[in-house]
Design a protein around this motif. Sequence first.
Motif, PDB file in Angstrom:
ATOM      1  N   LEU A  13       0.850  -1.185   0.000  1.00 28.64           N
ATOM      2  CA  LEU A  13       0.000   0.000   0.000  1.00 28.64           C
ATOM      3  C   LEU A  13       0.884   1.233   0.000  1.00 28.64           C
ATOM      4  O   LEU A  13       2.032   1.176   0.464  1.00 28.64           O
ATOM      5  CB  LEU A  13      -0.900   0.039   1.236  1.00 28.64           C
ATOM      6  CG  LEU A  13      -2.106  -0.884   1.301  1.00 28.64           C
ATOM      7  CD1 LEU A  13      -2.751  -0.806   2.683  1.00 28.64           C
ATOM      8  CD2 LEU A  13      -3.125  -0.542   0.233  1.00 28.64           C
ATOM      9  N   VAL A  14       0.322   2.344  -0.479  1.00 35.30           N
ATOM     10  CA  VAL A  14       1.025   3.626  -0.407  1.00 35.30           C
ATOM     11  C   VAL A  14       0.127   4.627   0.295  1.00 35.30           C
ATOM     12  O   VAL A  14      -1.044   4.798  -0.073  1.00 35.30           O
ATOM     13  CB  VAL A  14       1.387   4.151  -1.815  1.00 35.30           C
ATOM     14  CG1 VAL A  14       2.037   5.524  -1.705  1.00 35.30           C
ATOM     15  CG2 VAL A  14       2.307   3.175  -2.518  1.00 35.30           C
ATOM     16  N   LEU A  15       0.665   5.270   1.317  1.00 34.46           N
ATOM     17  CA  LEU A  15      -0.040   6.337   2.025  1.00 34.46           C
ATOM     18  C   LEU A  15       0.551   7.676   1.595  1.00 34.46           C
ATOM     19  O   LEU A  15       1.767   7.806   1.452  1.00 34.46           O
ATOM     20  CB  LEU A  15       0.107   6.186   3.535  1.00 34.46           C
ATOM     21  CG  LEU A  15      -0.323   4.863   4.160  1.00 34.46           C
ATOM     22  CD1 LEU A  15      -0.166   4.929   5.680  1.00 34.46           C
ATOM     23  CD2 LEU A  15      -1.738   4.507   3.780  1.00 34.46           C
ATOM     24  N   THR A  16      -0.309   8.659   1.392  1.00 32.31           N
ATOM     25  CA  THR A  16       0.171  10.002   1.082  1.00 32.31           C
ATOM     26  C   THR A  16      -0.358  10.989   2.118  1.00 32.31           C
ATOM     27  O   THR A  16      -1.384  10.757   2.750  1.00 32.31           O
ATOM     28  CB  THR A  16      -0.248  10.450  -0.326  1.00 32.31           C
ATOM     29  OG1 THR A  16      -1.678  10.501  -0.383  1.00 32.31           O
ATOM     30  CG2 THR A  16       0.266   9.506  -1.373  1.00 32.31           C
ATOM     31  N   CYS A  17       0.353  12.073   2.256  1.00 28.72           N
ATOM     32  CA  CYS A  17      -0.020  13.129   3.199  1.00 28.72           C
ATOM     33  C   CYS A  17       0.347  14.459   2.559  1.00 28.72           C
ATOM     34  O   CYS A  17       1.526  14.736   2.325  1.00 28.72           O
ATOM     35  CB  CYS A  17       0.713  12.934   4.519  1.00 28.72           C
ATOM     36  SG  CYS A  17       0.465  14.271   5.709  1.00 28.72           S
ATOM     37  N   ALA A  18      -0.664  15.260   2.293  1.00 29.05           N
ATOM     38  CA  ALA A  18      -0.440  16.559   1.672  1.00 29.05           C
ATOM     39  C   ALA A  18      -0.540  17.648   2.727  1.00 29.05           C
ATOM     40  O   ALA A  18      -1.516  17.705   3.486  1.00 29.05           O
ATOM     41  CB  ALA A  18      -1.473  16.796   0.572  1.00 29.05           C
ATOM     42  N   ALA A  19       0.458  18.497   2.775  1.00 29.24           N
ATOM     43  CA  ALA A  19       0.477  19.585   3.753  1.00 29.24           C
ATOM     44  C   ALA A  19       0.014  20.870   3.109  1.00 29.24           C
ATOM     45  O   ALA A  19       0.485  21.250   2.036  1.00 29.24           O
ATOM     46  CB  ALA A  19       1.878  19.754   4.314  1.00 29.24           C
ATOM     47  N   SER A  20      -0.917  21.524   3.748  1.00 29.45           N
ATOM     48  CA  SER A  20      -1.362  22.833   3.279  1.00 29.45           C
ATOM     49  C   SER A  20      -0.997  23.881   4.319  1.00 29.45           C
ATOM     50  O   SER A  20      -0.691  23.560   5.454  1.00 29.45           O
ATOM     51  CB  SER A  20      -2.869  22.825   3.041  1.00 29.45           C
ATOM     52  OG  SER A  20      -3.554  22.565   4.252  1.00 29.45           O
ATOM     53  N   GLY A  21      -1.042  25.093   3.928  1.00 32.39           N
ATOM     54  CA  GLY A  21      -0.639  26.135   4.845  1.00 32.39           C
ATOM     55  C   GLY A  21       0.841  26.436   4.699  1.00 32.39           C
ATOM     56  O   GLY A  21       1.526  25.883   3.857  1.00 32.39           O
ATOM     57  N   ARG A  22       1.309  27.288   5.545  1.00 32.79           N
ATOM     58  CA  ARG A  22       2.692  27.735   5.420  1.00 32.79           C
ATOM     59  C   ARG A  22       3.656  26.689   5.941  1.00 32.79           C
ATOM     60  O   ARG A  22       3.490  26.168   7.032  1.00 32.79           O
ATOM     61  CB  ARG A  22       2.869  29.032   6.201  1.00 32.79           C
ATOM     62  CG  ARG A  22       4.214  29.681   5.969  1.00 32.79           C
ATOM     63  CD  ARG A  22       4.288  31.014   6.682  1.00 32.79           C
ATOM     64  NE  ARG A  22       5.577  31.661   6.477  1.00 32.79           N
ATOM     65  CZ  ARG A  22       5.916  32.807   7.045  1.00 32.79           C
ATOM     66  NH1 ARG A  22       5.067  33.440   7.836  1.00 32.79           N
ATOM     67  NH2 ARG A  22       7.104  33.333   6.817  1.00 32.79           N
ATOM     68  N   LEU A  23       4.627  26.325   5.172  1.00 28.99           N
ATOM     69  CA  LEU A  23       5.642  25.358   5.580  1.00 28.99           C
ATOM     70  C   LEU A  23       7.009  26.020   5.582  1.00 28.99           C
ATOM     71  O   LEU A  23       7.297  26.846   4.734  1.00 28.99           O
ATOM     72  CB  LEU A  23       5.663  24.165   4.636  1.00 28.99           C
ATOM     73  CG  LEU A  23       4.666  23.034   4.891  1.00 28.99           C
ATOM     74  CD1 LEU A  23       4.916  21.906   3.928  1.00 28.99           C
ATOM     75  CD2 LEU A  23       4.748  22.531   6.316  1.00 28.99           C
ATOM     76  N   TYR A  24       7.818  25.658   6.487  1.00 25.85           N
ATOM     77  CA  TYR A  24       9.166  26.157   6.566  1.00 25.85           C
ATOM     78  C   TYR A  24      10.126  25.081   6.088  1.00 25.85           C
ATOM     79  O   TYR A  24       9.802  23.914   6.058  1.00 25.85           O
ATOM     80  CB  TYR A  24       9.495  26.568   8.000  1.00 25.85           C
ATOM     81  CG  TYR A  24       8.569  27.595   8.546  1.00 25.85           C
ATOM     82  CD1 TYR A  24       8.826  28.943   8.358  1.00 25.85           C
ATOM     83  CD2 TYR A  24       7.421  27.238   9.229  1.00 25.85           C
ATOM     84  CE1 TYR A  24       7.971  29.905   8.852  1.00 25.85           C
ATOM     85  CE2 TYR A  24       6.547  28.185   9.716  1.00 25.85           C
ATOM     86  CZ  TYR A  24       6.834  29.522   9.526  1.00 25.85           C
ATOM     87  OH  TYR A  24       5.983  30.473   9.995  1.00 25.85           O
ATOM     88  N   ASP A  25      11.310  25.478   5.726  1.00 25.59           N
ATOM     89  CA  ASP A  25      12.287  24.519   5.233  1.00 25.59           C
ATOM     90  C   ASP A  25      12.743  23.548   6.307  1.00 25.59           C
ATOM     91  O   ASP A  25      13.146  22.441   6.007  1.00 25.59           O
ATOM     92  CB  ASP A  25      13.506  25.245   4.668  1.00 25.59           C
ATOM     93  CG  ASP A  25      13.185  26.004   3.403  1.00 25.59           C
ATOM     94  OD1 ASP A  25      13.907  26.949   3.078  1.00 25.59           O
ATOM     95  OD2 ASP A  25      12.191  25.625   2.738  1.00 25.59           O
ATOM     96  N   ASN A  26      12.660  23.960   7.560  1.00 25.67           N
ATOM     97  CA  ASN A  26      13.215  23.123   8.614  1.00 25.67           C
ATOM     98  C   ASN A  26      12.156  22.285   9.316  1.00 25.67           C
ATOM     99  O   ASN A  26      11.978  22.342  10.522  1.00 25.67           O
ATOM    100  CB  ASN A  26      13.953  23.987   9.634  1.00 25.67           C
ATOM    101  CG  ASN A  26      13.044  25.059  10.242  1.00 25.67           C
ATOM    102  OD1 ASN A  26      12.087  25.487   9.629  1.00 25.67           O
ATOM    103  ND2 ASN A  26      13.352  25.459  11.468  1.00 25.67           N
TER     104      ASN A  26
END
Length: 122
Positions: free
Chosen positions: A17-30
């Motif tokens: 199986l493959v699980l994905t997770c999409a992040a929305s909103g502001r993300l920082y490099d660290n």
Amino acid sequence: VQLVESGGGSVQAGGSLVLTCAASGRLYDNWCVGRFRQGPTNEREAVATVDSTGRAYYSEAVKGRFTISKRRNILYLEMNNLKPEDTAMYYCAAMIDGGDWFDRLDPTNFGYWGQGTQVTVS
């Protein structure tokens, strides 16, 4: 930051199986992002995480079978040779990166969580 998960489902032992997770909103490099799971014992345990440099960390239970990766704002967990003991609710999580390798596998350090997706292996 919001984490939206997809994937999961039911599969026979030995399957993938493959699980994905999409992040929305502001993300920082660290950022350090990863996957945790909660099974019948109700204890949340680490599966795999990837830090801000792209280095991956795996629990002993999944090492050699699972592969975690991230591209832009999407996290992927490829799960191969699944076993019945992998049955659990899987959660995506994120934290500001830092600390040692064991910090990146400690769920108490992660402040952002997805809604979870069920994986059942029979």
